[in-house]
Design a protein around this motif. Structure first.
Motif, PDB file in Angstrom:
ATOM      1  N   LEU A   1       0.844  -1.235   0.033  1.00 29.03           N
ATOM      2  CA  LEU A   1       0.010  -0.082  -0.130  1.00 29.03           C
ATOM      3  C   LEU A   1       0.770   1.307   0.096  1.00 29.03           C
ATOM      4  N   LEU A   2       2.020   1.287   0.718  1.00 33.61           N
ATOM      5  CA  LEU A   2       2.703   2.409   0.671  1.00 33.61           C
ATOM      6  C   LEU A   2       3.396   2.795  -0.787  1.00 33.61           C
ATOM      7  N   ASP A   3       3.802   1.695  -1.449  1.00 39.44           N
ATOM      8  CA  ASP A   3       4.261   1.791  -2.775  1.00 39.44           C
ATOM      9  C   ASP A   3       3.124   2.333  -3.815  1.00 39.44           C
ATOM     10  N   LEU A   4       1.753   1.863  -3.376  1.00 37.76           N
ATOM     11  CA  LEU A   4       0.993   2.481  -4.302  1.00 37.76           C
ATOM     12  C   LEU A   4       0.550   3.993  -3.876  1.00 37.76           C
TER      13      LEU A   4
ATOM     14  N   GLY B   1       1.655   9.962  -5.632  1.00 41.20           N
ATOM     15  CA  GLY B   1       1.851  10.876  -5.205  1.00 41.20           C
ATOM     16  C   GLY B   1       1.062  11.519  -3.880  1.00 41.20           C
ATOM     17  N   ILE B   2       0.804  10.459  -3.263  1.00 40.83           N
ATOM     18  CA  ILE B   2      -0.071  10.745  -1.935  1.00 40.83           C
ATOM     19  C   ILE B   2       1.021  10.673  -0.894  1.00 40.83           C
ATOM     20  N   LYS B   3       0.979  11.712   0.032  1.00 36.62           N
ATOM     21  CA  LYS B   3       1.528  11.754   1.164  1.00 36.62           C
ATOM     22  C   LYS B   3       1.323  10.496   2.108  1.00 36.62           C
ATOM     23  N   ALA B   4       2.224   9.803   2.459  1.00 37.40           N
ATOM     24  CA  ALA B   4       1.995   8.711   3.493  1.00 37.40           C
ATOM     25  C   ALA B   4       3.077   8.691   4.572  1.00 37.40           C
ATOM     26  N   ARG B   5       2.606   8.196   5.854  1.00 37.87           N
ATOM     27  CA  ARG B   5       3.448   8.127   6.875  1.00 37.87           C
ATOM     28  C   ARG B   5       3.661   6.470   7.315  1.00 37.87           C
ATOM     29  N   ALA B   6       4.877   5.715   7.162  1.00 37.43           N
ATOM     30  CA  ALA B   6       4.794   4.592   7.487  1.00 37.43           C
ATOM     31  C   ALA B   6       5.037   4.219   8.967  1.00 37.43           C
ATOM     32  N   ALA B   7       4.142   3.462   9.573  1.00 37.10           N
ATOM     33  CA  ALA B   7       4.248   3.118  10.898  1.00 37.10           C
ATOM     34  C   ALA B   7       4.455   1.836  11.238  1.00 37.10           C
ATOM     35  N   SER B   8       5.365   1.635  12.460  1.00 35.23           N
ATOM     36  CA  SER B   8       5.644   0.013  12.759  1.00 35.23           C
ATOM     37  C   SER B   8       5.989   0.322  14.363  1.00 35.23           C
TER      38      SER B   8
ATOM     39  N   ASP C   1      11.429   6.549  -1.157  1.00 34.87           N
ATOM     40  CA  ASP C   1      11.900   7.566  -0.903  1.00 34.87           C
ATOM     41  C   ASP C   1      11.238   8.791  -0.628  1.00 34.87           C
ATOM     42  N   GLY C   2      11.361   9.486   0.561  1.00 32.66           N
ATOM     43  CA  GLY C   2      10.272  10.652   0.743  1.00 32.66           C
ATOM     44  C   GLY C   2       9.362  10.344   1.822  1.00 32.66           C
ATOM     45  N   ILE C   3       9.022   9.198   2.269  1.00 33.11           N
ATOM     46  CA  ILE C   3       8.113   8.646   2.963  1.00 33.11           C
ATOM     47  C   ILE C   3       8.643   8.647   4.546  1.00 33.11           C
ATOM     48  N   ASP C   4       7.880   9.672   5.512  1.00 31.95           N
ATOM     49  CA  ASP C   4       8.529   9.544   6.639  1.00 31.95           C
ATOM     50  C   ASP C   4       8.305   8.330   7.398  1.00 31.95           C
ATOM     51  N   THR C   5       8.863   7.927   8.403  1.00 34.27           N
ATOM     52  CA  THR C   5       8.506   6.780   9.391  1.00 34.27           C
ATOM     53  C   THR C   5       8.246   7.204  10.616  1.00 34.27           C
ATOM     54  N   VAL C   6       7.551   6.464  11.638  1.00 33.10           N
ATOM     55  CA  VAL C   6       7.007   6.819  12.949  1.00 33.10           C
ATOM     56  C   VAL C   6       6.760   5.613  13.773  1.00 33.10           C
ATOM     57  N   ARG C   7       7.072   5.608  14.890  1.00 28.87           N
ATOM     58  CA  ARG C   7       6.668   4.465  15.774  1.00 28.87           C
ATOM     59  C   ARG C   7       5.319   4.416  16.061  1.00 28.87           C
ATOM     60  N   CYS C   8       4.679   3.367  15.666  1.00 30.20           N
ATOM     61  CA  CYS C   8       3.321   3.311  16.193  1.00 30.20           C
ATOM     62  C   CYS C   8       2.933   1.734  16.718  1.00 30.20           C
ATOM     63  N   ASP C   9       3.190   1.371  17.865  1.00 29.40           N
ATOM     64  CA  ASP C   9       2.692   0.176  18.338  1.00 29.40           C
ATOM     65  C   ASP C   9       1.323  -0.037  18.912  1.00 29.40           C
ATOM     66  N   LEU C  10       0.624  -0.807  18.325  1.00 24.20           N
ATOM     67  CA  LEU C  10      -0.984  -0.270  18.573  1.00 24.20           C
ATOM     68  C   LEU C  10      -1.118  -1.096  19.880  1.00 24.20           C
ATOM     69  N   SER C  11      -0.309  -1.649  20.702  1.00 26.92           N
ATOM     70  CA  SER C  11      -0.450  -2.298  21.891  1.00 26.92           C
ATOM     71  C   SER C  11      -0.003  -1.112  22.920  1.00 26.92           C
TER      72      SER C  11
END
Length: 283
Positions: free
Chosen positions: A16-19, A24-31, A41-51
């Motif tokens: 989904l991130l690749d799509l 050209g839609i801004k996305a934030r990758a969480a894990s 390239d250009g996609i920000d990452t953020v910590r998001c532990d759903l627990s």
């Protein structure tokens, strides 16, 4: 628009991130472990532990839409923070298991159902729109047979004739992309299936053709299978799987055209998935 993708290390999340990036839609990758991510390239990452609710405020800051994995432990807190952050839409990766009559008591379905209900209640209260994607059996479940096939061993199955509707992870990602980018598709539940009802024996035959490796089933008793997986599958989950397989033994499962309706193309076949993942089954 900014889209938060939870579970970005997963096959659906990463696709989904690749799509989104390609469109050209801004996305934030969480894990839970963002340092392990390798987003475009250009996609920000953020910590998001759903627990861990401590992550929610930062992860959701400035976010318009969310692709959410079904983790129920702090869903009420997540919903409240999403409301506070001004999130407009949450697309949930749920499961077709929520449609079973015993879903609330089924350990596999219950977590998805709890999240669906929390999102539906918030949507009814005007907090945001909620869309539920309910895939059936992922084609990637076949990867559990990879070791046996690589080793030239038969695949031990308690119900070799049990049917499933294996769906390609790319189709799930494309369905998610559709509902996240087209406001007219929001607010509904979509049962996603592959294009064929195949029993395990048929799936193994397709894998054998795609990989050039023997992929024969070997029938075992439910008790034998339960013992063989006891080290890595909780007993309640094993029992739920056995019950599901028994109920579909020799019985094709219903199919939908939701993938085609959302993406504009027919769902990919299991043979296409097997060809694309053939190397996972080779020594």
């Amino acid at each position: 628009m900014t889209v938060l993708i939870t579970g970005s290390r997963g096959r659906v999340g990463s696709a989904l991130l690749d799509l989104l990036h390609g469109a050209g839609i801004k996305a934030r990758a969480a894990s839970k472990n963002p340092a392990d991510l390798s987003p475009p390239d250009g996609i920000d990452t953020v910590r998001c532990d759903l627990s861990d609710p401590a992550d929610f405020e930062t992860a959701l800051d400035g976010v318009d839409s969310v692709f959410l994995y079904a983790e129920p432990s702090h869903i009420d807190t997540f919903v409240a923070q999403a409301r506070s952050a001004g999130v407009q839409h949450i697309a949930l990766l749920s499961s077709s298991s929520v449609l079973a009559p015993d879903a609330a008591e089924n350990p596999i379905a219950a977590s998805h159902l709890a999240v669906e209900r929390a999102l539906a209640a918030a949507a009814a209260d005007g907090a945001f729109e909620a869309t539920h994607l309910q895939p059936g059996a992922f084609a990637t479940n076949a990867l559990q047979w990879a070791w046996a096939i690589r080793s030239g061993r038969p695949v031990e199955l308690p119900y070799p004739g049990s049917h499933g509707d294996p769906i390609h992870e790319q189709d799930v990602a494309e369905a998610a992309f559709a509902v996240l980018t087209d406001p007219g598709l929001r607010g509904s539940s979509y049962l996603l299936t592959g294009p064929e009802s195949l029993d395990f024996t048929e799936q193994l035959a397709i894998l054998a053709e795609a990989t050039g490796r023997p992929a024969a089933p070997a029938a075992v008793t439910p008790e034998e299978w339960r013992r063989s997986v006891s080290a890595h599958i909780p007993e309640s989950f094993a029992d739920a799987l056995l019950s599901y397989w028994a109920s579909h033994d020799g019985r094709p499962v219903p199919l939908t055209r939701s993938v085609e309706e959302l993406t504009g193309h027919p769902a990919r076949t299991f043979a296409e998935w097997a060809t694309g993942h053939a190397d996972a089954f080779r020594p």
